[in-house]
Design a protein around this motif. Structure first.
Motif, PDB file in Angstrom:
ATOM      1  N   TYR A 285      -2.822  -0.641   9.668  1.00  9.73           N
ATOM      2  CA  TYR A 285      -3.487  -0.025   8.524  1.00  9.73           C
ATOM      3  C   TYR A 285      -4.957  -0.375   8.613  1.00  9.73           C
ATOM      4  O   TYR A 285      -5.326  -1.546   8.647  1.00  9.73           O
ATOM      5  CB  TYR A 285      -2.912  -0.509   7.197  1.00  9.73           C
TER       6      TYR A 285
ATOM      7  N   ILE B 104       0.855  -1.181   0.000  1.00 14.74           N
ATOM      8  CA  ILE B 104       0.000   0.000   0.000  1.00 14.74           C
ATOM      9  C   ILE B 104       0.893   1.235   0.000  1.00 14.74           C
ATOM     10  O   ILE B 104       1.818   1.341   0.816  1.00 14.74           O
ATOM     11  CB  ILE B 104      -0.926   0.008   1.240  1.00 14.74           C
TER      12      ILE B 104
ATOM     13  N   LYS C  19      -2.050  11.665   2.173  1.00 11.11           N
ATOM     14  CA  LYS C  19      -3.049  10.601   2.109  1.00 11.11           C
ATOM     15  C   LYS C  19      -2.734   9.585   3.183  1.00 11.11           C
ATOM     16  O   LYS C  19      -1.596   9.440   3.611  1.00 11.11           O
ATOM     17  CB  LYS C  19      -3.036   9.910   0.743  1.00 11.11           C
ATOM     18  N   ARG C  20      -3.735   8.895   3.640  1.00 10.11           N
ATOM     19  CA  ARG C  20      -3.620   7.810   4.608  1.00 10.11           C
ATOM     20  C   ARG C  20      -3.153   8.277   5.986  1.00 10.11           C
ATOM     21  O   ARG C  20      -2.562   7.523   6.737  1.00 10.11           O
ATOM     22  CB  ARG C  20      -2.750   6.685   4.056  1.00 10.11           C
TER      23      ARG C  20
ATOM     24  N   GLN D 234      -8.179  -0.366   6.688  1.00  8.66           N
ATOM     25  CA  GLN D 234      -8.634  -0.265   5.305  1.00  8.66           C
ATOM     26  C   GLN D 234      -9.911   0.561   5.188  1.00  8.66           C
ATOM     27  O   GLN D 234     -10.067   1.334   4.250  1.00  8.66           O
ATOM     28  CB  GLN D 234      -8.860  -1.669   4.737  1.00  8.66           C
ATOM     29  N   THR D 235     -10.806   0.438   6.144  1.00 12.87           N
ATOM     30  CA  THR D 235     -12.056   1.194   6.108  1.00 12.87           C
ATOM     31  C   THR D 235     -11.792   2.692   6.182  1.00 12.87           C
ATOM     32  O   THR D 235     -12.401   3.476   5.453  1.00 12.87           O
ATOM     33  CB  THR D 235     -12.968   0.768   7.276  1.00 12.87           C
ATOM     34  N   LYS D 236     -10.877   3.088   7.046  1.00 11.41           N
ATOM     35  CA  LYS D 236     -10.541   4.508   7.207  1.00 11.41           C
ATOM     36  C   LYS D 236      -9.443   4.946   6.244  1.00 11.41           C
ATOM     37  O   LYS D 236      -9.133   6.123   6.162  1.00 11.41           O
ATOM     38  CB  LYS D 236     -10.099   4.766   8.646  1.00 11.41           C
ATOM     39  N   ASP D 237      -8.833   3.990   5.554  1.00  9.27           N
ATOM     40  CA  ASP D 237      -7.699   4.234   4.664  1.00  9.27           C
ATOM     41  C   ASP D 237      -6.631   5.040   5.393  1.00  9.27           C
ATOM     42  O   ASP D 237      -6.206   6.103   4.956  1.00  9.27           O
ATOM     43  CB  ASP D 237      -8.138   4.944   3.383  1.00  9.27           C
TER      44      ASP D 237
END
Length: 105
Positions: A54, A35, A43-44, A56-59
């Motif tokens: 990490y 990722i 981002k992220r 994934q839902t909240k990125d």
């Protein structure tokens, strides 16, 4: 420069510097996902580091929880103590047993 984090079961195991085209020919048969992560945090939420999770839902890459009593701020994705850090110019350390800041001596 481009950076990627290898994530397995929601935990960052490795971070590398590679161009996106690297993955066109790179063969990785180990489990997990690569990722992209950003040093400027554009981002992220955070730049990934080994041991970060990490979501994934909240990125979002999230640093490890420093103490069990601390809660995740859903805006900054940083952990916060249940008691605000004193603002008196002194240095303090968190004491998990008393759930309080203790002045350094």
């Amino acid at each position: 420069m481009t950076y990627f984090a290898k994530v397995l079961n929601g935990v960052v195991e490795k971070v590398i510097n590679a161009e996106a085209s690297f993955f066109d020919t790179f063969v990785d048969d180990s489990p997990g996902d690569w990722i992209q992560t950003y040093k400027d945090r554009s981002k992220r939420k955070h730049y990934a580091a080994i041991g970060y999770s990490y979501d994934q839902t909240k990125d979002a890459f999230i640093p490890p929880q420093p103490f069990s009593s601390w809660t995740l701020n859903e805006t900054t994705y940083l952990w916060e103590a249940p008691v605000a850090y004193p603002n008196d110019g002194e240095l303090y350390d968190w004491n998990e047993n008393s759930k309080s800041w203790v002045e350094r001596v």
